[in-house]
Design a protein around this motif. Structure first.
Motif, PDB file in Angstrom:
ATOM      1  N   GLU A 144       0.979  -1.180  -0.008  1.00 11.44           N
ATOM      2  CA  GLU A 144       0.019   0.140   0.111  1.00 11.44           C
ATOM      3  C   GLU A 144       0.979   1.147  -0.201  1.00 11.44           C
ATOM      4  O   GLU A 144       0.720   2.102  -0.719  1.00 11.44           O
ATOM      5  N   GLY A 165      -6.045  -2.263  -7.340  1.00  4.44           N
ATOM      6  CA  GLY A 165      -6.817  -1.188  -8.365  1.00  4.44           C
ATOM      7  C   GLY A 165      -7.832  -0.180  -7.361  1.00  4.44           C
ATOM      8  O   GLY A 165      -8.013   0.911  -7.582  1.00  4.44           O
ATOM      9  N   ASN A 166      -8.300  -0.694  -6.199  1.00  2.00           N
ATOM     10  CA  ASN A 166      -8.930   0.022  -5.253  1.00  2.00           C
ATOM     11  C   ASN A 166      -8.038   1.151  -4.786  1.00  2.00           C
ATOM     12  O   ASN A 166      -8.322   2.202  -4.280  1.00  2.00           O
ATOM     13  N   TRP A 167      -6.786   0.775  -4.223  1.00  2.00           N
ATOM     14  CA  TRP A 167      -5.898   1.547  -3.705  1.00  2.00           C
ATOM     15  C   TRP A 167      -5.613   2.811  -4.705  1.00  2.00           C
ATOM     16  O   TRP A 167      -5.513   3.817  -4.277  1.00  2.00           O
ATOM     17  N   GLN A 170      -7.133  -6.982  -7.718  1.00  3.22           N
ATOM     18  CA  GLN A 170      -8.306  -5.974  -7.468  1.00  3.22           C
ATOM     19  C   GLN A 170      -8.182  -5.255  -6.349  1.00  3.22           C
ATOM     20  O   GLN A 170      -8.664  -3.639  -6.265  1.00  3.22           O
ATOM     21  N   THR A 171      -7.295  -5.562  -5.349  1.00  4.32           N
ATOM     22  CA  THR A 171      -6.996  -4.539  -4.159  1.00  4.32           C
ATOM     23  C   THR A 171      -6.145  -3.555  -4.602  1.00  4.32           C
ATOM     24  O   THR A 171      -6.381  -2.441  -4.547  1.00  4.32           O
ATOM     25  N   ARG A 173       0.671   4.418  -2.509  1.00  2.00           N
ATOM     26  CA  ARG A 173       0.264   5.733  -2.101  1.00  2.00           C
ATOM     27  C   ARG A 173       1.364   6.754  -2.536  1.00  2.00           C
ATOM     28  O   ARG A 173       1.244   7.826  -2.570  1.00  2.00           O
ATOM     29  N   ARG A 221      -7.345   3.882  -7.159  1.00  2.00           N
ATOM     30  CA  ARG A 221      -8.372   5.034  -7.286  1.00  2.00           C
ATOM     31  C   ARG A 221      -8.809   5.609  -5.918  1.00  2.00           C
ATOM     32  O   ARG A 221      -9.100   7.079  -6.254  1.00  2.00           O
ATOM     33  N   ASP A 222      -8.409   5.053  -4.889  1.00  2.00           N
ATOM     34  CA  ASP A 222      -8.538   5.905  -3.558  1.00  2.00           C
ATOM     35  C   ASP A 222      -7.316   7.138  -3.884  1.00  2.00           C
ATOM     36  O   ASP A 222      -7.662   8.179  -3.325  1.00  2.00           O
ATOM     37  N   ASP A 250      -8.152  -1.282 -15.872  1.00  2.00           N
ATOM     38  CA  ASP A 250      -8.310  -2.615 -15.279  1.00  2.00           C
ATOM     39  C   ASP A 250      -7.805  -3.553 -16.471  1.00  2.00           C
ATOM     40  O   ASP A 250      -8.552  -3.503 -17.538  1.00  2.00           O
ATOM     41  N   ASN A 271      -3.700  -1.717 -14.404  1.00  2.00           N
ATOM     42  CA  ASN A 271      -3.763  -2.567 -13.217  1.00  2.00           C
ATOM     43  C   ASN A 271      -4.199  -3.800 -13.796  1.00  2.00           C
ATOM     44  O   ASN A 271      -5.340  -3.971 -14.215  1.00  2.00           O
TER      45      ASN A 271
END
Length: 366
Positions: free
Chosen positions: A45, A71-73, A68-69, A49, A75-76, A83, A60
């Motif tokens: 992470e 991609g979420n980070w 998948q995780t 970040r 986007r955050d 993707d 991604n």
């Protein structure tokens, strides 16, 4: 009262740095290596970040749950995320990466999992790295499951951020992890106003206060037991030889695939092509009418130490994972696991041939 795990002398900065150097040699890298004081999700992470932000366009690659995780980070962080998802029973190809670049030339970041232990596939990072280098994107790689089971070469492959953990094929602790960081990645972090600072997620804090300071003073008290365990783990790999450790994992994977098919009962490798299968763990598809969770429960009830698990989430009923990694990358562990699954299948009414499975394992073991 004394205990060998208590009342230890403090871990010095020099000792900490020496462990980093041994990890760097394991990766054959000249990049900076930072050992972070937490499970591998911490540098995974932190690296995203630190390098991704509102101006980032990320490709991604999703070949399992960790993709998948990521991609979420991303986007955050405000990144634009493209993707590239492939079926979990296969691997992504360099040609697919090249096609994504042609369609989206603005991509400047690529995130990829090397081996997905959860789904049993592995991706051709060396070939993908060539394409990423040609395009000029920053290359982020999760090699947590692959390190120790197959080659991981960040410098040769052009990987800018390579995260590893010791708890799988290395046979070490889960409480510390490491990341190799290229000069390009450090520069991207330094230019990113959203990069974490004064934070446990911050790689820049380690860069400025540890690496640039000549590795003389640690940021905080290290996780001493985990660091010593990591050192012992690397020392054990050095003693056996990394090539030999990887060969054990490759043999375990080949023998598991062959043994599962010979066992019968309807078991089939979940990853269709052996070339796409990760040597760290083998996933198996159960026959129609069987429940993977129930079969694993029966096998573990008879032998609780078998390295077996049902698939996660939606795969819990259809997939079994054999975690033949670290100390379980042995012929004995493969034999025991297949015997346990065979007994569970037979109890559920599926015909199996344990002797055929044993012969197949012996023949396939390299």
């Amino acid at each position: 009262m004394t205990h060998p795990f208590l009342d230890l002398a403090p871990l010095s900065a020099a000792h900490f740095a020496s462990i980093e150097d041994r990890v760097a040699r394991l990766l054959s890298t000249e990049q900076d290596v930072v050992i972070m004081q937490g499970e591998a999700l911490l540098p995974l992470e932190g690296a995203i970040r630190g390098t991704a932000g509102a101006g980032t366009t990320a490709l991604n690659v999703v070949t399992g749950p960790y993709g998948q995780t990521f991609g979420n980070w991303l986007r955050d962080c405000g990144a634009t995320v493209i993707d590239l998802a492939v079926p979990f029973h296969t691997a992504v190809t360099a040609a697919q990466i090249r096609e994504a670049f042609a369609e989206h030339p603005e991509i400047d970041f690529v995130s990829l999992v090397h081996a997905e232990a959860a789904t049993g596939n592995t991706n051709p990072v060396a070939e993908i790295g060539e394409v990423v280098r040609e395009h000029g994107a920053l290359f982020y790689l999760d090699a947590v499951a692959s390190i120790g089971a197959e080659p991981v070469l960040p410098d040769a492959w052009g990987v800018d951020l390579c995260v590893i953990g010791a708890q799988k094929a290395m046979g070490g602790p889960a409480g510390v992890s490491a990341v190799s960081v290229s000069e390009r990645a450090w520069a991207r972090m330094a230019a990113n106003p959203a990069a974490p600072r004064r934070s446990y997620l911050s790689l820049l804090d380690w860069k400025e206060r540890w690496v640039d300071g000549g590795r003389k003073a640690l940021l905080h008290a290290p996780a001493q037991l985990e660091m010593l365990a990591l050192e012992a783990c690397v020392e054990r790999i050095e003693g056996e030889g990394l090539d030999a450790v990887m060969a054990r994992h490759a043999s375990a994977a080949a023998a598991t695939r062959a043994g599962a098919v010979a066992l019968g009962g309807g078991l089939q490798p979940y990853v269709h092509d052996a070339s796409d299968a990760a040597p760290v763990a083998t996933t198996l598809r159960v026959p129609e009418g069987a429940d993977a969770s129930e079969l694993v429960a029966k096998a573990l009830a008879a032998d609780p130490v078998l390295p077996l698990a049902a698939g996660g989430g939606a795969l819990a009923q259809s997939m079994i994972r054999m975690n033949h990694y670290g100390p379980d990358a042995t012929r004995g562990a493969v034999h025991s696991s297949l015997a346990g699954l065979g007994a569970a299948l037979a109890e559920s009414g599926f015909p199996v041939d344990l002797e055929a499975a044993r012969r197949a394992v012996a023949q396939a073991w390299g």
